[in-house]
Design a protein around this motif. Structure first.
Motif, PDB file in Angstrom:
ATOM      1  N   LEU A 155       0.888  -1.052  -0.059  1.00 22.11           N
ATOM      2  CA  LEU A 155      -0.054  -0.174   0.027  1.00 22.11           C
ATOM      3  C   LEU A 155       0.760   1.200   0.190  1.00 22.11           C
ATOM      4  O   LEU A 155       0.320   2.360  -0.618  1.00 22.11           O
ATOM      5  N   HIS A 314      -1.642   3.510   8.011  1.00 22.51           N
ATOM      6  CA  HIS A 314      -2.038   2.367   8.587  1.00 22.51           C
ATOM      7  C   HIS A 314      -1.013   2.045   9.739  1.00 22.51           C
ATOM      8  O   HIS A 314      -0.837   0.798   9.910  1.00 22.51           O
ATOM      9  N   GLU A 475     -12.323   5.689   3.764  1.00 21.36           N
ATOM     10  CA  GLU A 475     -11.443   5.998   2.645  1.00 21.36           C
ATOM     11  C   GLU A 475     -12.638   6.106   1.483  1.00 21.36           C
ATOM     12  O   GLU A 475     -13.410   5.260   1.454  1.00 21.36           O
ATOM     13  N   TRP A 533       0.918   2.576 -10.719  1.00 22.65           N
ATOM     14  CA  TRP A 533       0.811   3.767 -10.120  1.00 22.65           C
ATOM     15  C   TRP A 533       2.540   4.530 -10.726  1.00 22.65           C
ATOM     16  O   TRP A 533       3.383   3.767 -10.979  1.00 22.65           O
TER      17      TRP A 533
END
Ligand code: GCU
Length: 566
Positions: A155, A314, A475, A533
């Motif tokens: 993540l 997180h 989120e 990404w």
């Protein structure tokens, strides 16, 4: 020349600060990567030839050579202790290093710790004059917390190093080993103190220079007459000083009450709407270390956007980070570093969640997190995990163990887990409020944020109806590449991101049972290289260097239209 910092009370610092002598061990160190894992065998703890690095920061972006280095690495620092160690103890205290940390003082092994995001300390012997600290860090991507088995799907970027403050701390016997403060907005409070030996403990509560309460015991249940309740609008802090005569600690506390009812979360008896963000501790060059000045900017920007809340996505954030939340008034969902499981567990959930060592590590890091931050007024709830594959009995058993532990360690705060499995999730029954991540309009229903928002509203209202609990949307968001513009709004453009957020806030702000909205994310952040990404996750409403995108202006208006209490 290192000097012992004789403790000077500083009204502006935040949370529990030992009123003890200490030596700051931040600064330049000698650094050496150990890809062949030979350092211990070759005795690097006695010294090695290395190259300069700065502590505290991640090692990755301090030198392009170390950028994509994941594994074992060593730090070495010589420090001077001007005064003879009087009777008492000395600790080396790390506020955040990892993932696996081992330390030696003058070649003598001091201890080891697992986990990157909570403070830990080792008792050490130091001598007057020059001493040497050697630290071995191992952040090899394995079944850590958060999980890195599947690096590319991870993540966020897997930084390594001594990423938060490190110091030498001295205390005289008997010293304070634990302090618990609980309170409610009407002034009732309780103090529980643990000490290393017999001691006459005294406590006091003061505000500015006025001492408002004094007690001759470390274990007190009492009441302060008409305190100022702590809230985002008025983050009134009180100094709680606890002393044994030879040792003392200061805790900045507040008087506030948090309660969850079927229709919402209540702060000081009023139903509050959480407006905020999922964040990350991520900044260019310093990596996972957030300099105080960057935090200050972030908090002013969050205030400017009419936000009153964030989740420590997180993993538990630094003391500097949460000190500001206490001081500037933000409602914090404190999240344990149990995340990054989705990809792996997706294929084999049972193997994951029934692994006793994984549960043991998760419990240990959850307990450390609560021990460190339990006295903060800003922390209103705990999240035990982000996006666990909570669709099987194995995952449910795993999560319920964590929630049970959180409630046993701190029965005063509500507990939740953050789900992305929405209606399929099997573990909402043990949550105090429901937390969902939704990307309808991005990962699913791409290009259609309007229908995506409507779908998410329907899911939230159905969960509220089914479980009779409030729902926090932890989120929602879309990628917006800074500088990319398009008319009509097309995915990846700033316009699409702003539209996505507008659709969601419009649909969800008045949805039945929805008690808050956290945009993903406050700012762009680094992620492991992968096909999906371009270097960063760009769902930030601010760029990584904290410049606004269109979505920031839009969000300021949208959050400004939502009353904080409803
Ligand atoms: C997930 C996850 C985040 C991640 C986000 C995204 O929901 O919790 O950590 O960054 O999705 O894909 O942008």
């Amino acid at each position: 020349m290192t000097s012992v910092i004789k403790f000077k009370p500083d009204p502006n610092i935040g949370i529990m600060k030992p009123l003890r002598d200490w030596i700051d061990l931040s600064g330049y160190y000698s650094f050496k990567a150990d890809p062949d894992q030979v350092g211990e065998k070759e005795g690097w703890y006695d010294g090695f030839e290395g190259s300069p690095i700065y502590v505290h920061s991640s090692w990755n972006e301090q030198n392009p050579v170390w950028d994509l280095y994941f594994g074992k690495a060593w730090y070495l620092k010589k420090f001077y202790v001007p005064l003879p160690a009087e009777d008492g103890v000395a600790w080396i205290v790390f506020e955040g290093a990892g993932y696996l940390t081992k330390a030696w003082i003058n070649g003598k092994f001091a201890g080891e710790h697992k986990g990157s995001f909570s403070s830990f300390r080792f008792k050490v012997d130091v001598k007057q004059g020059w001493n040497a600290l050697a630290v071995e860090i191992d952040n090899t991507p394995t079944r850590t917390l958060p999980v890195w088995d599947e690096m590319p799907n991870a993540l966020f970027f897997h930084y390594g190093g001594i990423q938060r403050p490190v110091r030498l701390e001295f205390a005289k016997e008997p010293y304070i080993t634990d302090l618990t403060f609980t309170s409610s907005q009407d002034g009732r409070f309780s103090i529980a103190t643990k000490v290393s030996g017999n001691a006459d403990v005294t406590v006091s509560l003061s505000r500015g220079n006025r001492v408002l309460y004094e007690g001759k015991s470390g274990n007190v249940d009492d009441r302060l007459a008409s305190p100022e309740p702590w809230s985002p609008e008025n983050p009134a802090l009180y100094d709680l000083t606890v002393s044994t005569g030879s040792d003392a600690v200061l805790e900045r506390v507040g008087f506030r009450s948090v309660e969850v009812k079927a229709d919402g979360i209540y702060l000081n008896g009023k139903r509050v709407f959480l407006k905020g963000f999922g964040r990350h501790e991520d900044f260019p060059v310093t990596g996972k270390y957030m300099p105080g000045s960057v935090l200050i900017r972030d908090f002013y920007l969050m205030k400017e956007l009419n936000a009153n809340s964030f989740r420590t996505s997180h993993y538990p954030y630094s003391n500097d980070h949460l000190d500001l939340a206490d001081q500037m008034g933000f409602l914090v969902i404190l999240e344990a570093p149990v995340a990054g499981m989705a990809s792996y567990a997706h294929r084999n959930p049972d193997a994951f969640f029934s692994d006793p060592s994984f549960l043991k590590d998760a419990k240990a890091q959850l307990a450390e997190m609560i021990a460190e931050h339990k006295n903060r007024p800003s922390v209103i709830a705990y999240s035990v995990a982000n996006e666990p594959e909570s669709v099987t009995q194995a995952s449910k058993a795993f999560l319920d163990e964590l929630k049970k532990l959180a409630r046993s360690l701190d029965p005063t705060r509500p507990v939740t887990h953050v789900s992305y499995r929405l209606l399929e999730d099997v573990d909402y029954d043990t949550d105090d409020f429901i937390s969902i991540n939704s990307y309808n309009g991005w990962y699913s229903m791409p290009g259609d944020p309007h229908q995506g928002a409507i779908k998410t509203r329907q899911v939230a209202e159905e969960l509220h109806r089914k479980y009779g609990k409030p729902v926090l949307v932890t989120e929602f968001g879309a990628e917006g590449i800074a500088g990319i513009h398009s008319d009509p709004p097309v995915m990846w453009s700033e316009e699409y991101q702003a539209l996505f957020i507008e659709e969601y806030v419009t649909q969800l702000k008045s949805a039945d049972g929805v008690c808050g909205l956290h945009v993903w994310n406050f700012a762009d952040f680094r992620i492991p290289q992968n096909v999906k990404w371009a270097l960063l996750n760009r769902k930030g409403v601010f760029t990584r260097d904290r410049q606004p995108k269109l979505a920031a202006q839009k969000l300021k208006q949208l959050y400004g239209e939502i009353p904080a209490y409803y």
